[in-house]
Design a protein around this motif. Structure first.
Motif, PDB file in Angstrom:
ATOM      1  N   ALA A 188       0.824  -1.209   0.000  1.00 43.16           N
ATOM      2  CA  ALA A 188       0.000   0.000   0.000  1.00 43.16           C
ATOM      3  C   ALA A 188       0.859   1.260   0.000  1.00 43.16           C
ATOM      4  CB  ALA A 188      -0.926  -0.003   1.217  1.00 43.16           C
ATOM      5  N   VAL A 189       1.979   1.239   0.735  1.00 40.91           N
ATOM      6  CA  VAL A 189       2.871   2.397   0.747  1.00 40.91           C
ATOM      7  C   VAL A 189       3.485   2.610  -0.637  1.00 40.91           C
ATOM      8  CG1 VAL A 189       5.015   3.320   1.713  1.00 40.91           C
ATOM      9  CG2 VAL A 189       3.338   2.244   3.214  1.00 40.91           C
ATOM     10  N   ALA A 190       3.887   1.514  -1.284  1.00 39.91           N
ATOM     11  CA  ALA A 190       4.438   1.643  -2.634  1.00 39.91           C
ATOM     12  C   ALA A 190       3.384   2.163  -3.602  1.00 39.91           C
ATOM     13  CB  ALA A 190       4.966   0.289  -3.102  1.00 39.91           C
ATOM     14  N   ARG A 191       2.167   1.695  -3.452  1.00 45.08           N
ATOM     15  CA  ARG A 191       1.091   2.190  -4.319  1.00 45.08           C
ATOM     16  C   ARG A 191       0.854   3.675  -4.066  1.00 45.08           C
ATOM     17  NH1 ARG A 191      -4.386   3.041  -3.891  1.00 45.08           N
ATOM     18  NH2 ARG A 191      -5.527   2.914  -5.869  1.00 45.08           N
ATOM     19  N   LEU A 192       0.890   4.100  -2.808  1.00 41.72           N
ATOM     20  CA  LEU A 192       0.736   5.518  -2.486  1.00 41.72           C
ATOM     21  C   LEU A 192       1.803   6.350  -3.182  1.00 41.72           C
ATOM     22  CD1 LEU A 192      -0.382   7.946  -0.913  1.00 41.72           C
ATOM     23  CD2 LEU A 192       1.006   7.198   1.047  1.00 41.72           C
ATOM     24  N   ASP A 193       3.038   5.879  -3.137  1.00 48.11           N
ATOM     25  CA  ASP A 193       4.118   6.601  -3.800  1.00 48.11           C
ATOM     26  C   ASP A 193       3.865   6.689  -5.303  1.00 48.11           C
ATOM     27  OD1 ASP A 193       6.781   7.856  -3.831  1.00 48.11           O
ATOM     28  OD2 ASP A 193       7.397   6.044  -4.883  1.00 48.11           O
ATOM     29  N   GLY A 194       3.370   5.597  -5.896  1.00 49.33           N
ATOM     30  CA  GLY A 194       3.069   5.609  -7.319  1.00 49.33           C
ATOM     31  C   GLY A 194       1.928   6.555  -7.660  1.00 49.33           C
ATOM     32  N   VAL A 195       0.897   6.588  -6.816  1.00 46.92           N
ATOM     33  CA  VAL A 195      -0.231   7.491  -7.052  1.00 46.92           C
ATOM     34  C   VAL A 195       0.225   8.941  -6.994  1.00 46.92           C
ATOM     35  CG1 VAL A 195      -2.408   8.330  -6.069  1.00 46.92           C
ATOM     36  CG2 VAL A 195      -2.006   5.876  -6.297  1.00 46.92           C
ATOM     37  N   VAL A 196       1.080   9.268  -6.010  1.00 51.64           N
ATOM     38  CA  VAL A 196       1.589  10.640  -5.889  1.00 51.64           C
ATOM     39  C   VAL A 196       2.335  11.033  -7.164  1.00 51.64           C
ATOM     40  CG1 VAL A 196       3.252  12.088  -4.671  1.00 51.64           C
ATOM     41  CG2 VAL A 196       1.668  10.661  -3.380  1.00 51.64           C
ATOM     42  N   ARG A 197       3.162  10.146  -7.665  1.00 52.39           N
ATOM     43  CA  ARG A 197       3.924  10.469  -8.875  1.00 52.39           C
ATOM     44  C   ARG A 197       3.007  10.684 -10.073  1.00 52.39           C
ATOM     45  NH1 ARG A 197       9.373   6.658  -8.785  1.00 52.39           N
ATOM     46  NH2 ARG A 197       9.939   7.031  -6.597  1.00 52.39           N
ATOM     47  N   VAL A 198       1.980   9.857 -10.199  1.00 51.48           N
ATOM     48  CA  VAL A 198       1.054  10.006 -11.328  1.00 51.48           C
ATOM     49  C   VAL A 198       0.294  11.320 -11.217  1.00 51.48           C
ATOM     50  CG1 VAL A 198      -1.044   9.074 -12.370  1.00 51.48           C
ATOM     51  CG2 VAL A 198       0.829   7.542 -11.758  1.00 51.48           C
ATOM     52  N   VAL A 199      -0.154  11.657 -10.014  1.00 52.06           N
ATOM     53  CA  VAL A 199      -0.902  12.907  -9.829  1.00 52.06           C
ATOM     54  C   VAL A 199      -0.020  14.109 -10.144  1.00 52.06           C
ATOM     55  CG1 VAL A 199      -2.002  14.385  -8.112  1.00 52.06           C
ATOM     56  CG2 VAL A 199      -2.549  11.944  -8.185  1.00 52.06           C
ATOM     57  N   VAL A 200       1.225  14.090  -9.663  1.00 49.06           N
ATOM     58  CA  VAL A 200       2.139  15.202  -9.951  1.00 49.06           C
ATOM     59  C   VAL A 200       2.374  15.326 -11.455  1.00 49.06           C
ATOM     60  CG1 VAL A 200       4.519  16.003  -9.680  1.00 49.06           C
ATOM     61  CG2 VAL A 200       3.254  15.152  -7.701  1.00 49.06           C
TER      62      VAL A 200
END
Length: 490
Positions: A381-393
């Motif tokens: 879940a933490v890795a997915r959060l990091d991926g979501v942040v990058r996509v949003v940015v």
């Protein structure tokens, strides 16, 4: 007692996690109610302090809850309202929120004693020897039982925390669905408006090509040009008609998309899109620049949903650890019994109160594996959060670049339109004076039409880029208060 390590769950189990030691340390842990792991802390957001593609501009107009109305487009307002009123996609998202809320109620109920009522009735007849009457017997009873799990290790509490986090996550997901629906409707409506305006230009181009063909045929009859010129003019007319057919199909596809998004029929959508459908009727969006990255991401629906899922999985690690420790249950029972036999009635009352302690002695390593599995799901879940942040940015940066590009193209296409208008006016005067042929005038007219088409495309792109940037920035939604906490639970 010091809390358990928070980072490396693949290390050997702590002493109190071993079954035998669990029983030995139970009285001490009952008194101290020691947490099995540190409180949850939101993973830090590794983002820049400013947007790379943001440019200095006039002060941005703040968004409100009905941000799409700031476009000032009646078609967008009407169709968005229709889509929000009846959307299967929104209904699905709302159902998922209700499921999460129901799961939260179930978890909250585990904190309270469970009370059950019991009742029974029975009538029997004993066998009798020959010549003797059979004996009838009636019995009845009513009672209540109570059971209550104590929570010294926080297993129930962590289950509640996980359920709370998932309610917030599902709410954020539902907001993301709503934001996507509004964005799709607004974007498609603007595209349809631009498509209709372009379709009108296609009609003008066809009219100009027909005039050119007529003039060319007249010149051929006079012997002033070669027959190939007529063939060329006829080919240009056919190409213009083909372009119009393709443009009309594109408009129909956009109408079909809006029918699916809003539930409105095609005629109603065409009527809404026709409001103010004239040259220059496309809306000019207000200035908008997202806040600094950290402020945007902390409330962005996609980021919030991923972060709350990480929080839920952190709580599930503690649940898995608590499952390896003894479980304490309090039980109580009350029962009133009545028996009637041989004409007499007797009754008696029974009461009981007790506590039970159960704990694993040997599970073949299943408990430790469950803890490792919960830890792995949290890291996922933490890795997915990091991926979501990058996509949003990335999406916001792309949106800023698209907005600036569309604004620049609007300026340059307007300048080209003014030049084309001056050329058309000048050539019209020259044609009336007999200085140029009508063929040259029609070429100037078509050049003006192409310049108008460029303005329509750039203006539509600017409005659509504004919609996309607002959507990618998370809109004007405010996260639920419970999700604002950085760590721990209420």
């Amino acid at each position: 007692m010091a809390p358990a390590p928070s980072r490396r769950f693949d290390e050997p189990p702590l002493p109190f996690a071993k079954p035998a030691a669990s029983i030995a340390l139970a009285p001490l842990l009952l008194l101290s109610a020691c947490a099995l792991q540190p409180p949850y802390k939101r993973p830090p957001l590794d983002v820049a302090n400013a947007w790379d593609n943001a440019v200095a501009a006039t002060p941005a107009i703040p968004l409100d809850d009905r941000w799409w109305t700031q476009l000032g487009d009646p078609a967008v307002d009407h169709l968005v309202a229709a889509g929000l009123a009846d959307s299967p996609t929104l209904a699905e998202a709302a159902a998922r929120v209700d499921q999460a809320r129901a799961a939260r109620v179930v978890q909250h109920a585990r904190r309270l004693p469970a009370v059950a009522a019991t009742g029974s009735a029975q009538r029997s007849r004993d066998g009798a020897a020959p010549g003797q009457a059979a004996a009838d017997q009636t019995s009845a009873g009513i009672g209540a039982s109570l059971s209550w799990e104590l929570d010294p290790w926080g297993r129930v509490r962590e289950g509640r925390a996980a359920a709370e986090s998932r309610v917030t996550a599902s709410t954020a997901d539902a907001e993301a669905v709503r934001l996507a629906l509004i964005g799709d409707i607004a974007d498609t409506t603007l595209a349809l408006r631009a498509c209709h305006l372009t379709l009108d230009l296609r009609d003008r181009d066809i009219a100009s090509r027909r005039t050119e063909l007529q003039v060319t045929r007249a010149r051929l009859a006079l012997g002033g040009i070669a027959p190939v010129a007529v063939a060329t003019a006829a080919s240009n007319l056919a190409t213009a008609q083909t372009d119009r057919i393709a443009q009309e199909e594109a408009c129909r596809r956009l109408v079909d998309a809006l029918v699916a998004l809003t539930g409105e029929d095609g005629a109603a959508i065409r009527a809404a899109a026709a409001q103010g459908a004239s040259a220059g009727s496309l809306p000019s969006p207000p200035a908008f620049t997202p806040q600094v990255p950290a402020a945007v991401l902390i409330r962005h629906p996609a980021v919030l949903s991923a972060e709350r899922e990480a929080a839920a999985r952190w709580s599930e690690i503690a649940e898995a650890r608590a499952d390896r420790l003894p479980r304490i249950d309090l039980t109580a029972a009350f029962s009133q019994q009545w028996i009637r036999a041989l004409g007499a009635t007797d009754g008696f009352l029974t009461r009981s109160l007790g506590a039970g302690l159960t704990g694993p002695l040997f599970d073949g390593g299943a408990g430790a594996a469950n803890v490792r599995g919960a830890d792995a799901r949290y890291r996922e879940a933490v890795a997915r959060l990091d991926g979501v942040v990058r996509v949003v940015v990335r999406d916001i940066e792309d949106g800023l670049a698209a907005q600036q590009s569309a604004a620049d193209r609007t300026d340059t296409s307007q300048a080209a339109l003014e030049s084309a208008r001056m050329t058309l006016d000048a050539n019209s005067a020259r044609w009336r004076a007999g200085a140029i042929a009508q063929v040259e005038l029609e070429e100037s007219r078509r050049q003006f039409n192409r310049a108008q088409e460029s303005v329509i495309a750039a203006t539509a792109d600017r409005a659509r880029a504004w919609v996309a940037l607002v959507r990618r920035s998370g809109g004007a939604w405010t996260a639920p208060p419970s999700s604002q906490h950085e760590e721990g639970r209420p």
